[in-house]
Design an enzyme around this catalytic site. Structure first.
Site, short mmCIF file in Angstrom:
data_model
loop_
_atom_site.label_atom_id
_atom_site.label_comp_id
_atom_site.label_asym_id
_atom_site.label_seq_id
_atom_site.Cartn_x
_atom_site.Cartn_y
_atom_site.Cartn_z
N GLY A 13 -0.03 4.69 6.80
CA GLY A 13 0.03 4.71 5.34
C GLY A 13 0.61 3.43 4.78
N GLY A 15 1.40 2.93 1.49
CA GLY A 15 1.99 3.17 0.18
C GLY A 15 3.40 2.62 0.10
N PHE A 16 4.18 3.15 -0.86
CA PHE A 16 5.56 2.67 -1.02
C PHE A 16 6.34 2.82 0.28
CE2 PHE A 16 4.77 3.78 -5.58
CZ PHE A 16 5.03 2.53 -6.11
N GLY A 17 6.23 4.01 0.92
CA GLY A 17 7.01 4.27 2.12
C GLY A 17 6.61 3.40 3.29
N VAL A 81 -7.08 8.11 9.86
CA VAL A 81 -6.49 8.86 10.97
C VAL A 81 -7.30 10.14 11.19
CG1 VAL A 81 -4.41 10.02 11.81
CG2 VAL A 81 -4.21 7.96 10.40
N GLU A 172 2.08 11.54 -19.58
CA GLU A 172 1.76 10.12 -19.71
C GLU A 172 0.26 9.91 -19.89
OE1 GLU A 172 5.43 7.95 -17.35
OE2 GLU A 172 3.66 8.52 -16.18
N ASP A 302 5.89 11.38 -0.08
CA ASP A 302 5.32 12.62 -0.59
C ASP A 302 5.09 13.69 0.47
OD1 ASP A 302 5.32 11.49 -3.07
OD2 ASP A 302 3.17 11.12 -3.17
#
Length: 420
Positions: A13, A15-17, A81, A172, A302
């Site tokens: 992944g 993403g942010f992590g 994956v 938003e 997440d």
């Protein structure tokens, strides 16, 4: 004697992590391999601004290889994956040879859950990936172009939008679509009456923004109403078709667009691991974010049910949680490789915040202090700029935001096709 083999850290992944973990391993004596099904990192908190033309694609997505190009011990692959074998410490991919690991970082993100709502999976527009945001943007433009050619479509709900979910994503998105409709599209499509276009925000619970104090909830509701968004609380969606949305009380809304901002669950791959899952198909982790059954495996963002040591509550699925948990996992693995002592994860809460519209935001700090309006928008912007991965991305966002603030023009109001 042969060369010593470095331990391999496999990160799933980008993403942010995942990116946060990889960067914290830059100086580690390790081989770092990051695999993502895309070749770009997505800045998810601003997807609604991409969907409504406030930001361009390059301000929301950034090449993962570019983010790690100065990190000599890191390799990036683009692949999906297909399986994770925890016992064998090996991950299988589509089109890429299996990769074994000494440490595994799971930053695969979540997927949208429609809670079994009839027709939602087929006809709703989620807001979790860049593809989701671009599809919504193109669909909104297509509906306005269709109404421009045939104004009778307006009465059938061609321009109407129903947004499901009274949390930050739903609020938003509703506010941004309202401003897009009432300002930009009203000028772009002179032959279409934008007053006939309804924007309806539906929330199953009794309140919008349940995580905020009552004064901020009331402010957000009034700010949405000022922007002509109709708010329906205590109303759950029962079914969705291409042109109709039916609420559980039997009300049928004419709407050719339904945006789903109501819920997430852990990536489907976590269900194949044979581990006990927490609420929302999230992986339970220990104090250092590793799996209790597999201390060499870390879960982030997440897909992880991370308990806040200060409050005892499971942390929300936010970009800041993903980034901080990723950085902690990277630091912890680096310390383990170096034989140093590790420490538990401690989340630094910078507050909960959301943007309702231009000069209308809400912020609730950890100590209980609140802000709203233009002052809160400045705080919201500062926190989100800090999360953007590069100075170039921050500059792009500032330019686009400043342009919209001064000219009320949005940069991304065009559709493109490869079939021309």
């Amino acid at each position: 004697m042969g060369d010593r083999v470095q331990p391999r850290v496999l990160i799933l992944g980008g993403g942010f992590g995942g990116v946060g973990a990889a960067r914290k391993l830059a100086k580690a004596d390790a081989e770092v391999v990051l695999v993502d099904r895309h070749d770009y990192h997505t800045f998810q908190p601003l997807l609604y601004q991409l969907a409504t033309g406030l930001l361009e694609t390059t301000a929301v997505g950034h090449s993962i290889r570019d983010l790690l190009h100065e990190q000599d011990n890191a390799t990036v692959h683009k692949a999906s994956v297909t399986g994770i074998d925890l016992a064998a410490r090996e991950v299988r991919f589509d089109g890429l040879e299996p990769i074994s690991y000494d440490y595994l970082v799971l930053g695969l993100g979540a997927e949208v859950t429609f809670f079994g709502t009839e027709g939602a999976a087929e006809h709703a527009f989620p807001m979790y990936t860049m593809g989701d945001a671009l599809r919504l943007k193109d669909h909104l433009l297509e509906r306005w172009e269709a109404a421009d050619r045939d104004p009778s479509l307006v009465a059938d709900g061609a321009l109407n939008v129903v947004i499901v979910g009274g949390g930050p994503t739903g609020v938003e998105t509703a506010g941004a679509i309202a401003e897009l409709y009432r300002a930009d599209f009203a000028r772009d499509y002179h032959g279409v009456s934008e007053e006939d276009a309804r924007i309806v925000l539906v929330e199953a619970g009794p309140d919008l923004f349940p995580m905020f104090k009552p004064n901020l909830r009331e402010y957000a509701s009034k700010a949405l109403e000022k922007r002509t968004v109709e708010v329906k609380t205590g109303a759950a969606v029962e079914s969705v078709s291409p042109t109709r949305v039916t609420v559980e009380n039997g009300e049928e809304l004419r709407a050719h667009t339904l945006v789903w901002g109501a819920g997430l669950q852990g990536n489907a791959l976590v269900r194949s691991l044979g581990l006990e899952l927490q609420r929302g198909n999230r992986l339970g982790v220990g104090p250092e974010l590793s799996l209790p059954e597999h201390p060499e495996v870390y879960a982030l963002g997440d897909i992880a049910a991370i308990t806040d040591a200060k409050t005892g509550q499971v942390l929300p699925q936010l970009g800041s949680v993903a980034l901080q948990s990723g950085e902690h996992a990277g630091e912890t693995i680096a310390r383990r490789i170096a034989g140093k002592e590790t420490k538990p994860f401690a989340y630094e809460d910078k507050g909960t915040m959301a943007m309702v519209g231009r000069n209308a935001a809400v912020v609730q700090m950890l100590g209980g202090r609140t802000m709203k309006g233009a002052k809160a928008q400045v705080a919201w912007g500062a926190v989100h700029l800090a999360l953007l991965p590069t100075n170039e991305d921050r500059a792009k966002a500032v330019v686009d935001w400043a342009g919209a603030a001064f000219t009320h023009q949005r940069v991304g109001r065009i559709t493109t096709s490869t079939n021309d």
